[in-house]
Motif scaffolding. Structure first.
Motif, mmCIF file in Angstrom:
data_model
loop_
_atom_site.group_PDB
_atom_site.id
_atom_site.type_symbol
_atom_site.label_atom_id
_atom_site.label_comp_id
_atom_site.label_asym_id
_atom_site.label_seq_id
_atom_site.Cartn_x
_atom_site.Cartn_y
_atom_site.Cartn_z
ATOM 1 N N GLY A 597 -8.232 13.356 11.222
ATOM 2 C CA GLY A 597 -9.300 12.906 10.184
ATOM 3 C C GLY A 597 -9.328 13.773 8.798
ATOM 4 N N ARG A 598 -7.901 14.396 8.751
ATOM 5 C CA ARG A 598 -7.961 14.973 7.219
ATOM 6 C C ARG A 598 -7.232 14.263 6.076
ATOM 7 N NH1 ARG A 598 -7.302 20.691 8.123
ATOM 8 N NH2 ARG A 598 -5.473 20.994 6.777
ATOM 9 N N LEU A 599 -6.345 13.199 6.496
ATOM 10 C CA LEU A 599 -5.744 12.309 5.656
ATOM 11 C C LEU A 599 -6.231 10.965 6.123
ATOM 12 C CD1 LEU A 599 -2.093 13.791 5.211
ATOM 13 C CD2 LEU A 599 -4.129 14.241 3.765
ATOM 14 N N ASP A 600 -6.148 10.198 4.946
ATOM 15 C CA ASP A 600 -6.268 8.361 4.911
ATOM 16 C C ASP A 600 -5.417 7.972 5.809
ATOM 17 O OD1 ASP A 600 -6.715 5.814 4.618
ATOM 18 O OD2 ASP A 600 -7.729 6.291 2.683
ATOM 19 N N PRO A 601 -5.683 7.509 7.079
ATOM 20 C CA PRO A 601 -4.641 7.057 7.987
ATOM 21 C C PRO A 601 -4.027 5.644 7.466
ATOM 22 C CG PRO A 601 -6.837 6.491 8.994
ATOM 23 C CD PRO A 601 -7.058 7.473 7.896
ATOM 24 N N GLU A 602 -4.846 4.599 6.561
ATOM 25 C CA GLU A 602 -4.227 3.574 6.110
ATOM 26 C C GLU A 602 -3.403 4.136 5.052
ATOM 27 O OE1 GLU A 602 -3.786 -0.520 5.659
ATOM 28 O OE2 GLU A 602 -4.585 0.721 7.369
ATOM 29 N N LEU A 603 -3.328 4.854 4.164
ATOM 30 C CA LEU A 603 -2.346 5.403 3.287
ATOM 31 C C LEU A 603 -1.276 5.696 3.782
ATOM 32 C CD1 LEU A 603 -4.717 6.961 0.480
ATOM 33 C CD2 LEU A 603 -3.710 4.792 0.559
ATOM 34 N N VAL A 604 -1.401 6.671 4.954
ATOM 35 C CA VAL A 604 -0.157 7.222 5.642
ATOM 36 C C VAL A 604 0.558 5.944 6.180
ATOM 37 C CG1 VAL A 604 0.630 8.393 7.573
ATOM 38 C CG2 VAL A 604 -1.290 9.254 5.996
ATOM 39 N N LYS A 605 -0.202 4.955 6.713
ATOM 40 C CA LYS A 605 0.539 3.718 7.512
ATOM 41 C C LYS A 605 1.151 2.782 6.078
ATOM 42 C CE LYS A 605 -0.721 -0.613 9.566
ATOM 43 N NZ LYS A 605 -1.706 -1.502 10.165
ATOM 44 N N ILE A 606 0.531 2.577 5.117
ATOM 45 C CA ILE A 606 1.330 2.222 4.227
ATOM 46 C C ILE A 606 2.632 2.979 3.619
ATOM 47 C CG2 ILE A 606 0.960 1.237 1.572
ATOM 48 C CD1 ILE A 606 -1.772 0.937 2.124
ATOM 49 N N MET A 607 2.451 4.276 3.342
ATOM 50 C CA MET A 607 3.458 4.839 3.063
ATOM 51 C C MET A 607 4.805 4.895 4.295
ATOM 52 S SD MET A 607 3.967 8.964 2.260
ATOM 53 C CE MET A 607 3.470 9.036 0.736
ATOM 54 N N GLN A 608 4.490 4.857 5.396
ATOM 55 C CA GLN A 608 5.297 4.509 6.540
ATOM 56 C C GLN A 608 5.999 3.238 6.386
ATOM 57 O OE1 GLN A 608 3.916 5.355 10.493
ATOM 58 N NE2 GLN A 608 5.853 4.914 11.297
ATOM 59 N N GLU A 609 5.224 2.286 6.038
ATOM 60 C CA GLU A 609 5.703 1.021 6.123
ATOM 61 C C GLU A 609 6.661 0.920 4.900
ATOM 62 O OE1 GLU A 609 2.374 -1.407 5.814
ATOM 63 O OE2 GLU A 609 1.814 -1.294 7.765
ATOM 64 N N SER A 610 6.603 1.663 3.776
ATOM 65 C CA SER A 610 7.423 1.771 2.481
ATOM 66 C C SER A 610 8.435 2.871 2.667
ATOM 67 C CB SER A 610 6.746 1.481 1.595
ATOM 68 O OG SER A 610 5.871 2.583 1.374
ATOM 69 N N SER A 611 8.784 3.329 3.708
ATOM 70 C CA SER A 611 9.358 4.735 3.978
ATOM 71 C C SER A 611 10.832 4.551 3.139
ATOM 72 C CB SER A 611 9.557 5.233 5.353
ATOM 73 O OG SER A 611 10.070 4.249 5.906
ATOM 74 N N PRO A 612 11.541 3.559 2.976
ATOM 75 C CA PRO A 612 12.750 3.359 2.636
ATOM 76 C C PRO A 612 12.563 3.880 1.003
ATOM 77 C CG PRO A 612 12.817 1.632 3.895
ATOM 78 C CD PRO A 612 11.248 2.289 3.920
ATOM 79 N N SER A 613 11.507 3.525 0.427
ATOM 80 C CA SER A 613 11.397 3.698 -0.988
ATOM 81 C C SER A 613 11.030 5.071 -1.356
ATOM 82 C CB SER A 613 10.296 2.640 -1.513
ATOM 83 O OG SER A 613 9.142 3.138 -1.081
ATOM 84 N N VAL A 614 10.577 5.977 -0.486
ATOM 85 C CA VAL A 614 10.242 7.380 -0.685
ATOM 86 C C VAL A 614 11.369 8.300 -0.208
ATOM 87 C CG1 VAL A 614 7.842 6.750 -0.266
ATOM 88 C CG2 VAL A 614 9.085 7.561 1.453
ATOM 89 N N ARG A 615 12.541 7.467 0.085
ATOM 90 C CA ARG A 615 13.550 8.798 0.408
ATOM 91 C C ARG A 615 14.044 9.371 -0.916
ATOM 92 N NH1 ARG A 615 15.040 7.974 5.538
ATOM 93 N NH2 ARG A 615 14.389 6.033 6.680
#
Length: 615
Positions: A597-615
């Motif tokens: 409950g510390r971070l926004d789970p939806e934002l983490v999910k969206i970041m994971q879905e676009s993880s190639p772009s954050v490498r």
């Protein structure tokens, strides 16, 4: 120049005879047109027409109603401005109708002026709100076309070269009859009397041309047919109006081409021009001059706004550089967080489902988020350098003191062994010396290991107490411990490199960020930026700092910066106090934080879905 005089049209029913000099139009044309009448109008109402007129509320306000007989006069009452009832003399009736026409013309002029004023006011407001230069220029040209009912319009901007010569460069052209790109950006026109646009710039007055192919003998400029030949077009009437600023400088020109009687007509040949094109009148000149004045102010405002934006961008860049210089270990962090936050916001913008399916960011909001992410650590300039750059548990001076002390203890042990050599066998003394020096080095190794920012285990914590309890004799004869209380305080930190006081000082950087940035007069489109930057260490469950906000109090922009900040801190390879982790491990840690409950789970999910772009 053609003089514009409003025409008065008489409308009547079949029961009202014309006097022969002023032909009447069927009343049905006016009654069915409703508020669509576009000329000064007089409606002659007799007994046969009075019932159809009703309360006259459906008629345009500028229409003058004249009752022609007793029944119409009685039925209309105050709704009829004039009455011809009882007037048999034809000259008198004609004079009354003429007076009604004059009233209609005056009323139509007032109504038209009010409409033009409202339209220009709306245009002025629209121009003042538009800060994007290209969008602004296109808006000006579109409004120019509409106001003057022109087939085409253009805007040219003035500039000066290094030799002091003035030039005009086309910025926007828009023609109903021509599709596609209309000009080459490299084209420019010298400001002189050989062209209509150059001549208008020199005299700083409107230039009106009735027929571009039949210029008056006194005209200094010539017609250039290249444009018509290139695009299969036919220019006829033209209006050029300079845009002059408050310093009497020509910023550019508005160009109107081919005022049309039919808005849907295409002007490609001489026959088309003969059929549909009419001259520009005083009305179009007046309106275009007012539009040119508004445009000059708007263009200058847009230029000043762009200068302010560049100044702000320069300040932001300088601030980021200052942060990087203050903390070289995290250089590039702010830029990476800003880039990651922007990409995350773009990913949210593209989502059509989920909790953020209806969340979309305007370009201005995207820029505000980007600036907030760039400046989120600005307050670090207020944190002491020895705390900000601290990579070990011990401050550098304390470690150097311990290291030097252990060297001194080693020399002291050697001296003691030399003194006892005369009273004991050399072999025993040498063995004792080696054992004590080995122990000392083991102690030094324990201290060195404990000084690292890793988690302190229980055995090491216990050994540190043992070391701190050991003493040695100083050269002045006083006895001192191997480790002082303040040194032991730092070495026994359970994890990280900061004690509570130092951590509070580092955490104060968010408050310093708000205090510094709040003193800057940011433009309206950055009014929330300080709030977003200030809250980047807040957590959804209230465990964050400094305000301990909860989910409902933390805007999505701040949540985005928080996730981006933590992700970069985990994956950055430039932190001297901790090793970096892989993208996969960082995402795993973010998911764990979201699960608590510390971070926004939806934002983490969206970041994971676009993880190639954050490498």
């Amino acid at each position: 120049m053609q003089i514009d005089t409003p025409e008065c049209v008489l409308f009547s029913g079949p029961g009202v005879a014309s006097d022969g000099e002023s032909p009447h139009q069927p009343a049905d044309q006016l009654l069915t047109a409703g508020n669509g009448s576009t000329t000064a109008s007089v409606l002659l109402v007799d007994a046969l027409l009075v019932d159809r007129v009703g309360d006259a509320s459906a008629l345009p306000e500028h229409v003058v109603i004249v009752a022609t007989d007793e029944r119409a006069t009685a039925a209309l009452g105050r709704r009829a401005e004039l009455s011809l009832a009882g007037i048999a003399d034809r000259a008198a009736r004609r004079a009354m109708i003429h007076a009604a026409c004059q009233l209609a013309i005056a009323r139509f002029a007032v109504t038209t002026s009010e409409a033009e004023f409202q339209e220009l006011s709306g245009i002025g407001i629209g121009l003042m709100r538009e800060h994007d230069r290209i969008a602004l220029l296109r808006l000006i040209v579109a409004r120019c076309k509409r106001l003057t009912k022109s087939d085409g319009a253009g805007l040219l901007l003035a500039s000066q070269d290094e030799d002091g010569r003035q030039w005009l460069r086309p910025a926007v052209y828009d023609f109903d009859s021509i599709k596609g790109e209309l000009f080459d950006p490299s084209v420019r026109h010298l400001v002189d009397d050989t062209s209509i646009v150059g001549h208008a710039t020199l005299i700083k007055q409107p230039v009106i041309v009735a027929d571009a192919y039949d210029l008056p003998p006194h005209a200094l400029f010539e017609m250039n047919v290249e444009f018509d030949l290139r695009f299969g077009y036919r220019r006829r009437s033209m209006l050029v109006v300079p845009m002059v600023d408050q310093l009497d400088r020509v910023l550019g020109l508005l160009l109107c081409v081919n005022r049309k009687t039919d808005p849907d007509a295409k002007i490609r040949t001489k026959e088309d021009a003969d059929r549909y094109v009419i001259e520009y009148t005083k009305r179009e000149v007046r309106l275009t001059r007012m539009l040119a004045s508004l445009a000059a102010v708007a263009i200058e405002n847009a230029r000043l706004y762009a200068q302010i934006e560049r100044a702000l961008d320069g300040f932001v860049e300088a601030s980021v550089s200052a942060i990087d210089l203050r903390d070289p270990a995290t250089a590039g962090h702010s830029l990476r967080v800003a880039a990651l936050a922007t990409r995350l916001a773009q990913d949210i913008d593209r989502k059509a489902d989920g909790p953020y399916g209806d969340v979309h960011f305007t370009p201005a909001q995207m820029r505000e988020l980007h600036v907030a992410a760039l400046l989120h650590d600005f307050g670090k300039v207020a944190v002491r350098e020895d705390v900000l750059l601290k990579s070990k548990k011990l401050p550098p001076a304390l470690w150097e003191r311990i290291d030097a002390r252990f060297d001194l203890i080693g020399r002291t042990i050697e001296l003691e062994c030399c003194r006892t050599r005369s009273r004991a066998s050399a072999a025993n003394v040498d063995a004792e010396l080696a054992a004590r020096l080995n122990e000392l080095e083991r102690f030094r190794g324990i201290v060195r290991a404990a000084n690292e920012p890793s988690v302190l285990d229980a055995p090491t914590a216990s050994e540190l107490l043992v070391i701190a309890a050991r003493t040695y004799e100083r050269p002045d004869g006083t006895v001192a411990p191997y480790l002082t209380s303040d040194e032991l305080h730092y070495l026994r930190l359970p994890k990280g490199t900061l004690d509570d006081r130092e951590r509070a000082e580092v955490e104060s950087h968010v408050t310093a960020t708000r205090e510094y940035l709040s003193n800057i007069p940011w433009p309206d489109d950055l009014r929330h930026m300080v709030e977003y930057a200030y809250g980047h260490h807040e957590l959804l469950n209230g465990d964050g700092y400094p305000e301990h906000l909860t989910a409902d109090e933390i805007p999505i922009q701040t949540r985005i910066i928080t996730v981006a900040d933590i992700f970069d801190a985990l994956t950055a390879a430039d932190r001297p106090y901790k090793p970096s982790v892989s993208v996969e491990r960082a995402l795993e840690m973010l998911r764990a934080e979201a699960a608590t409950g510390r971070l926004d789970p939806e934002l983490v999910k969206i970041m994971q879905e676009s993880s190639p772009s954050v490498r």
